[in-house]
Design a protein around this motif. Structure first.
Motif, PDB file in Angstrom:
ATOM      1  N   GLY A 131     -13.905   1.694   0.554  1.00  0.00           N
ATOM      2  CA  GLY A 131     -11.994   1.388   0.992  1.00  0.00           C
ATOM      3  C   GLY A 131     -11.828   2.018  -0.147  1.00  0.00           C
ATOM      4  O   GLY A 131     -12.088   3.315  -1.547  1.00  0.00           O
ATOM      5  N   ASN A 135      -7.063   0.359  -2.884  1.00  0.00           N
ATOM      6  CA  ASN A 135      -7.380  -1.432  -2.114  1.00  0.00           C
ATOM      7  C   ASN A 135      -8.760  -2.181  -3.138  1.00  0.00           C
ATOM      8  O   ASN A 135      -9.296  -3.441  -2.040  1.00  0.00           O
ATOM      9  N   ASN A 162      -8.694  -4.933   4.311  1.00  0.00           N
ATOM     10  CA  ASN A 162      -8.955  -3.527   4.208  1.00  0.00           C
ATOM     11  C   ASN A 162     -10.147  -2.568   3.199  1.00  0.00           C
ATOM     12  O   ASN A 162     -10.173  -1.327   2.765  1.00  0.00           O
TER      13      ASN A 162
END
Length: 194
Positions: A131, A135, A162
């Motif tokens: 990610g 995030n 995410n």
């Protein structure tokens, strides 16, 4: 995600002789890659204490002779006998590029299976996720409240916003094993119903 600050000094890439001299002086040879070019530097060994000897994962704010960058710890080499740090590799990260990192798992809740006499077995302590740095969480929570006797939580049943989980979907994260006491209680309950 939490951050950790490390200050280093650029060094010459000179092979084993240079690395041994650095270690003799209490320094650890390091390298950061992933940016425009690799940067070789050294850091006092004591500066790694809060970064390495912890279950937490950090984004490292590296400062090498005034050059600032964000990185993650990618690899550490330890001496096989003394366990002193021999070498550390960092990967430079950027806010707009996804990064792959192992994030610690936290088991939450009280399992129904454990209440019934089962034993909780945690099979995984970290999940590999991909990610954007913004995030990335400090920890990933796994709720086991509804987990009964003989049941498991697999990676495929987990989802985090995410983040892409990179571990195998069939890998077991946690399981509630049936114990002898739980089997005996189950048998007694079945006998009482007859």
């Amino acid at each position: 995600m939490q951050t950790f600050d490390i200050k280093g000094t650029k060094r010459e890439c000179g092979g084993k002789k240079v690395a041994k001299e650095l270690r003799r002086n209490g320094l650890v040879p390091c390298i950061v890659y992933g940016g425009e070019k690799e940067i070789a530097f050294s850091v006092p060994a004591d500066d790694f204490r809060g970064l390495i000897y912890t279950p937490n994962v950090y984004i490292v704010n590296l400062s090498v002779d005034g050059t600032e960058m964000k990185a993650i710890l990618k690899d550490i080499q330890f001496h096989p006998v003394s366990e002193k740090i021999l070498h550390v590799d960092f990967l430079q990260i950027f806010d707009d590029k996804p990064v792959t990192i192992g994030v610690p798992l936290t088991i939450t809740g009280h399992s129904e299976g454990v209440k019934a006499g089962g034993k909780l077995q945690v099979e995984m302590r970290k999940l590999n996720v991909k990610g954007l740095p913004a995030n990335l969480p400090d920890r990933l929570e796994v709720d086991i409240t509804t987990l009964g006797l003989g049941q498991v939580v697999k990676v495929g049943s987990l989802h985090y916003d995410n983040l892409e989980i990179l571990n195998a979907k069939t890998a077991v994260v946690a399981a509630v094993k049936t114990t002898r006491a739980a089997k005996a209680a189950e048998a007694a309950a079945a006998a009482a119903k007859k």
